[in-house]
Design a protein around this motif. Sequence first.
Motif, PDB file in Angstrom:
ATOM      1  N   PRO A 103       0.832  -1.074   0.023  1.00 22.59           N
ATOM      2  CA  PRO A 103       0.059   0.160   0.150  1.00 22.59           C
ATOM      3  C   PRO A 103       1.053   1.150  -0.061  1.00 22.59           C
ATOM      4  O   PRO A 103       0.283   2.271  -0.712  1.00 22.59           O
ATOM      5  CB  PRO A 103      -0.960  -0.256   1.117  1.00 22.59           C
ATOM      6  CG  PRO A 103      -0.006  -1.038   2.111  1.00 22.59           C
ATOM      7  CD  PRO A 103       0.515  -2.137   1.113  1.00 22.59           C
ATOM      8  N   ILE A 104       2.106   1.199   0.636  1.00 18.93           N
ATOM      9  CA  ILE A 104       2.767   2.381   0.825  1.00 18.93           C
ATOM     10  C   ILE A 104       3.305   2.751  -0.669  1.00 18.93           C
ATOM     11  O   ILE A 104       3.189   3.947  -1.183  1.00 18.93           O
ATOM     12  CB  ILE A 104       4.087   2.313   1.542  1.00 18.93           C
ATOM     13  CG1 ILE A 104       3.327   2.231   2.893  1.00 18.93           C
ATOM     14  CG2 ILE A 104       5.087   3.310   1.286  1.00 18.93           C
ATOM     15  CD1 ILE A 104       4.425   1.815   4.088  1.00 18.93           C
ATOM     16  N   TYR A 105       4.042   1.658  -1.495  1.00 22.31           N
ATOM     17  CA  TYR A 105       4.420   2.159  -2.769  1.00 22.31           C
ATOM     18  C   TYR A 105       3.327   2.503  -3.801  1.00 22.31           C
ATOM     19  O   TYR A 105       3.261   3.202  -4.545  1.00 22.31           O
ATOM     20  CB  TYR A 105       5.072   0.754  -3.427  1.00 22.31           C
ATOM     21  CG  TYR A 105       6.361   0.628  -2.494  1.00 22.31           C
ATOM     22  CD1 TYR A 105       7.143   1.486  -2.039  1.00 22.31           C
ATOM     23  CD2 TYR A 105       6.552  -0.732  -2.326  1.00 22.31           C
ATOM     24  CE1 TYR A 105       8.220   1.399  -1.164  1.00 22.31           C
ATOM     25  CE2 TYR A 105       7.780  -1.198  -1.516  1.00 22.31           C
ATOM     26  CZ  TYR A 105       8.599  -0.145  -0.896  1.00 22.31           C
ATOM     27  OH  TYR A 105       9.626  -0.331  -0.251  1.00 22.31           O
ATOM     28  N   LEU A 106       2.082   1.802  -3.410  1.00 21.41           N
ATOM     29  CA  LEU A 106       0.757   2.118  -4.301  1.00 21.41           C
ATOM     30  C   LEU A 106       0.517   3.480  -4.070  1.00 21.41           C
ATOM     31  O   LEU A 106       0.325   4.218  -4.979  1.00 21.41           O
ATOM     32  CB  LEU A 106      -0.270   1.397  -3.908  1.00 21.41           C
ATOM     33  CG  LEU A 106      -1.528   1.323  -4.804  1.00 21.41           C
ATOM     34  CD1 LEU A 106      -1.302   1.140  -6.281  1.00 21.41           C
ATOM     35  CD2 LEU A 106      -2.439   0.075  -4.275  1.00 21.41           C
ATOM     36  N   GLY A 107       0.667   3.985  -2.846  1.00 20.01           N
ATOM     37  CA  GLY A 107       0.105   5.430  -2.596  1.00 20.01           C
ATOM     38  C   GLY A 107       1.278   6.203  -3.189  1.00 20.01           C
ATOM     39  O   GLY A 107       0.990   7.352  -3.640  1.00 20.01           O
ATOM     40  N   PHE A 108       2.454   5.905  -3.187  1.00 21.04           N
ATOM     41  CA  PHE A 108       3.614   6.765  -3.844  1.00 21.04           C
ATOM     42  C   PHE A 108       3.265   6.886  -5.260  1.00 21.04           C
ATOM     43  O   PHE A 108       3.326   7.995  -5.965  1.00 21.04           O
ATOM     44  CB  PHE A 108       4.963   6.149  -3.671  1.00 21.04           C
ATOM     45  CG  PHE A 108       5.699   6.534  -2.410  1.00 21.04           C
ATOM     46  CD1 PHE A 108       5.247   7.391  -1.413  1.00 21.04           C
ATOM     47  CD2 PHE A 108       6.465   5.419  -1.766  1.00 21.04           C
ATOM     48  CE1 PHE A 108       6.223   7.633  -0.351  1.00 21.04           C
ATOM     49  CE2 PHE A 108       7.198   5.831  -0.510  1.00 21.04           C
ATOM     50  CZ  PHE A 108       6.734   6.761   0.205  1.00 21.04           C
ATOM     51  N   PHE A 109       2.941   5.795  -5.966  1.00 24.68           N
ATOM     52  CA  PHE A 109       2.759   5.950  -7.404  1.00 24.68           C
ATOM     53  C   PHE A 109       1.379   6.502  -7.640  1.00 24.68           C
ATOM     54  O   PHE A 109       1.298   7.490  -8.690  1.00 24.68           O
ATOM     55  CB  PHE A 109       2.331   4.331  -8.139  1.00 24.68           C
ATOM     56  CG  PHE A 109       3.800   3.764  -8.264  1.00 24.68           C
ATOM     57  CD1 PHE A 109       4.621   4.368  -9.547  1.00 24.68           C
ATOM     58  CD2 PHE A 109       4.322   2.633  -7.840  1.00 24.68           C
ATOM     59  CE1 PHE A 109       5.763   3.668  -9.699  1.00 24.68           C
ATOM     60  CE2 PHE A 109       5.543   2.317  -8.031  1.00 24.68           C
ATOM     61  CZ  PHE A 109       6.133   2.594  -8.836  1.00 24.68           C
ATOM     62  N   LEU A 110       0.262   6.631  -6.915  1.00 27.06           N
ATOM     63  CA  LEU A 110      -0.836   7.314  -6.972  1.00 27.06           C
ATOM     64  C   LEU A 110      -0.540   8.916  -7.008  1.00 27.06           C
ATOM     65  O   LEU A 110      -1.053   9.701  -7.795  1.00 27.06           O
ATOM     66  CB  LEU A 110      -1.803   6.906  -6.213  1.00 27.06           C
ATOM     67  CG  LEU A 110      -2.591   5.540  -6.522  1.00 27.06           C
ATOM     68  CD1 LEU A 110      -3.749   5.137  -5.289  1.00 27.06           C
ATOM     69  CD2 LEU A 110      -3.246   5.492  -7.836  1.00 27.06           C
ATOM     70  N   ALA A 111       0.164   9.262  -5.793  1.00 27.85           N
ATOM     71  CA  ALA A 111       0.689  10.720  -5.512  1.00 27.85           C
ATOM     72  C   ALA A 111       1.449  11.213  -6.710  1.00 27.85           C
ATOM     73  O   ALA A 111       1.262  12.155  -7.166  1.00 27.85           O
ATOM     74  CB  ALA A 111       0.989  10.742  -4.234  1.00 27.85           C
ATOM     75  N   TYR A 112       2.175  10.110  -7.113  1.00 32.74           N
ATOM     76  CA  TYR A 112       3.269  10.617  -8.219  1.00 32.74           C
ATOM     77  C   TYR A 112       2.592  10.838  -9.343  1.00 32.74           C
ATOM     78  O   TYR A 112       2.732  11.990 -10.157  1.00 32.74           O
ATOM     79  CB  TYR A 112       4.316   9.687  -8.410  1.00 32.74           C
ATOM     80  CG  TYR A 112       5.076   9.746  -9.646  1.00 32.74           C
ATOM     81  CD1 TYR A 112       6.506  10.513  -9.356  1.00 32.74           C
ATOM     82  CD2 TYR A 112       5.113   9.325 -10.842  1.00 32.74           C
ATOM     83  CE1 TYR A 112       7.118  10.608 -10.327  1.00 32.74           C
ATOM     84  CE2 TYR A 112       6.020   9.509 -11.786  1.00 32.74           C
ATOM     85  CZ  TYR A 112       7.082  10.213 -11.539  1.00 32.74           C
ATOM     86  OH  TYR A 112       7.976  10.430 -12.798  1.00 32.74           O
ATOM     87  N   GLY A 113       1.639  10.164  -9.977  1.00 32.35           N
ATOM     88  CA  GLY A 113       1.083  10.056 -10.951  1.00 32.35           C
ATOM     89  C   GLY A 113      -0.062  11.625 -10.854  1.00 32.35           C
ATOM     90  O   GLY A 113      -0.267  12.323 -11.820  1.00 32.35           O
ATOM     91  N   GLY A 114      -0.732  11.651  -9.783  1.00 32.17           N
ATOM     92  CA  GLY A 114      -1.290  12.893  -9.556  1.00 32.17           C
ATOM     93  C   GLY A 114      -0.623  14.341  -9.754  1.00 32.17           C
ATOM     94  O   GLY A 114      -1.066  15.217 -10.352  1.00 32.17           O
TER      95      GLY A 114
END
Length: 166
Positions: A103-114
């Motif tokens: 979930p932490i890396y998934l969160g990083f990727f979502l925020a990064y894409g955002g």
Amino acid sequence: MEMDPAGQQVTDTGTADVIGRPILFFPAAILVGLALDRLLAWPFAIPEADGVPWIVGGSLILIGLAFFAAGVRNFSRAATPLPTNQPARVLVTTGIYRWTRNPIYLGFFLAYGGIGVAALSPWILILTLPLAIAVRYGVVAREEVYLERRFDDAYRDYKRRVRRWL
């Protein structure tokens, strides 16, 4: 063999030996993307109409922060270190970790894409692929080998029950 506080069998005390601190990969990719936007400007594919990039980007950032916070909270509650350069004390399988192993890396990727969408940065979005490859093979794969070595059958069972991403 020793037992961790949750009664899980522990067979190793090393670390995952990842290629670098994952928390630094994302801001570094953002900085490189912004620099490339200046040096090799490309038009952004989505027109900036009525703040749509801000709404979409902001939503992705908020969802990403929620995933990140939930993952960090579960690690904190389990009293196990978050940094990959420290040995895991406990295999965290509760909370958000019941649905995703990362979930932490998934969160990083979502925020990064955002951030890429909100900043109207094609280069940030293009750099998602090499960033994903680096995280997947240089971090996640090494963490999985380490966790399997450290927690044996408990981690193998967890891998069978919970998907890597979603």
